[in-house]
Design a protein around this motif. Structure first.
Motif, PDB file in Angstrom:
ATOM      1  N   PHE A 187     -21.278  42.194   6.367  1.00  0.00           N
ATOM      2  CA  PHE A 187     -19.875  42.379   6.720  1.00  0.00           C
ATOM      3  C   PHE A 187     -19.622  42.050   8.191  1.00  0.00           C
ATOM      4  O   PHE A 187     -18.585  41.503   8.543  1.00  0.00           O
ATOM      5  CB  PHE A 187     -19.461  43.818   6.435  1.00  0.00           C
ATOM      6  CG  PHE A 187     -19.496  44.162   4.978  1.00  0.00           C
ATOM      7  CD1 PHE A 187     -18.584  43.612   4.108  1.00  0.00           C
ATOM      8  CD2 PHE A 187     -20.447  45.023   4.482  1.00  0.00           C
ATOM      9  CE1 PHE A 187     -18.603  43.908   2.763  1.00  0.00           C
ATOM     10  CE2 PHE A 187     -20.482  45.337   3.154  1.00  0.00           C
ATOM     11  CZ  PHE A 187     -19.564  44.782   2.286  1.00  0.00           C
ATOM     12  N   GLY A 234     -19.338  38.321   8.716  1.00  0.00           N
ATOM     13  CA  GLY A 234     -18.069  37.827   8.188  1.00  0.00           C
ATOM     14  C   GLY A 234     -16.902  38.120   9.107  1.00  0.00           C
ATOM     15  O   GLY A 234     -16.063  37.253   9.374  1.00  0.00           O
ATOM     16  N   VAL A 235     -16.850  39.341   9.627  1.00  0.00           N
ATOM     17  CA  VAL A 235     -15.769  39.705  10.543  1.00  0.00           C
ATOM     18  C   VAL A 235     -15.890  38.902  11.837  1.00  0.00           C
ATOM     19  O   VAL A 235     -14.875  38.440  12.393  1.00  0.00           O
ATOM     20  CB  VAL A 235     -15.794  41.228  10.816  1.00  0.00           C
ATOM     21  CG1 VAL A 235     -14.843  41.606  11.929  1.00  0.00           C
ATOM     22  CG2 VAL A 235     -15.459  42.001   9.548  1.00  0.00           C
ATOM     23  N   LEU A 272     -17.549  37.879   3.586  1.00  0.00           N
ATOM     24  CA  LEU A 272     -17.049  39.198   3.195  1.00  0.00           C
ATOM     25  C   LEU A 272     -17.029  39.372   1.689  1.00  0.00           C
ATOM     26  O   LEU A 272     -17.422  40.418   1.156  1.00  0.00           O
ATOM     27  CB  LEU A 272     -15.646  39.417   3.761  1.00  0.00           C
ATOM     28  CG  LEU A 272     -15.536  39.703   5.252  1.00  0.00           C
ATOM     29  CD1 LEU A 272     -14.079  39.842   5.653  1.00  0.00           C
ATOM     30  CD2 LEU A 272     -16.300  40.950   5.606  1.00  0.00           C
TER      31      LEU A 272
END
Length: 86
Positions: free
Chosen positions: A3, A6-7, A44
């Protein structure tokens, strides 16, 4: 990829796509930003899919040995399995 990656890719892509106004003759930084945003969204989605498909299992085994009178021994074994259900 997790995650956090992805962010991070979405953040870098948004900066490149919307905040950078520099012209570079080799590549278009706006397009690189959009590509980073797309890869970040894909990371994500893959993170959510792998989290949802993973099953959490645990297994506990107890063993007890005791000496009973007249030479008879008692062995007890019990196994418990737990599924999270995800």
């Amino acid at each position: 990829m997790g995650f956090g990656v992805g962010v991070f890719l979405i953040l870098v892509g948004a900066i490149l796509a919307f905040a950078v106004q520099d012209a570079w003759s080799v590549m278009d930084l706006t397009m690189v930003g959009y590509i980073c945003i797309g890869v970040g969204i894909l990371a994500l989605i893959l993170g959510f899919v792998t989290l949802a498909s993973r099953r959490r299992r645990s297994e506990v085994t107890y063993r007890e040995t005791s000496a009973a009178p007249h030479g008879r021994g008692g062995n007890v074994e019990r196994t418990e399995r737990y599924n999270d259900g995800l």
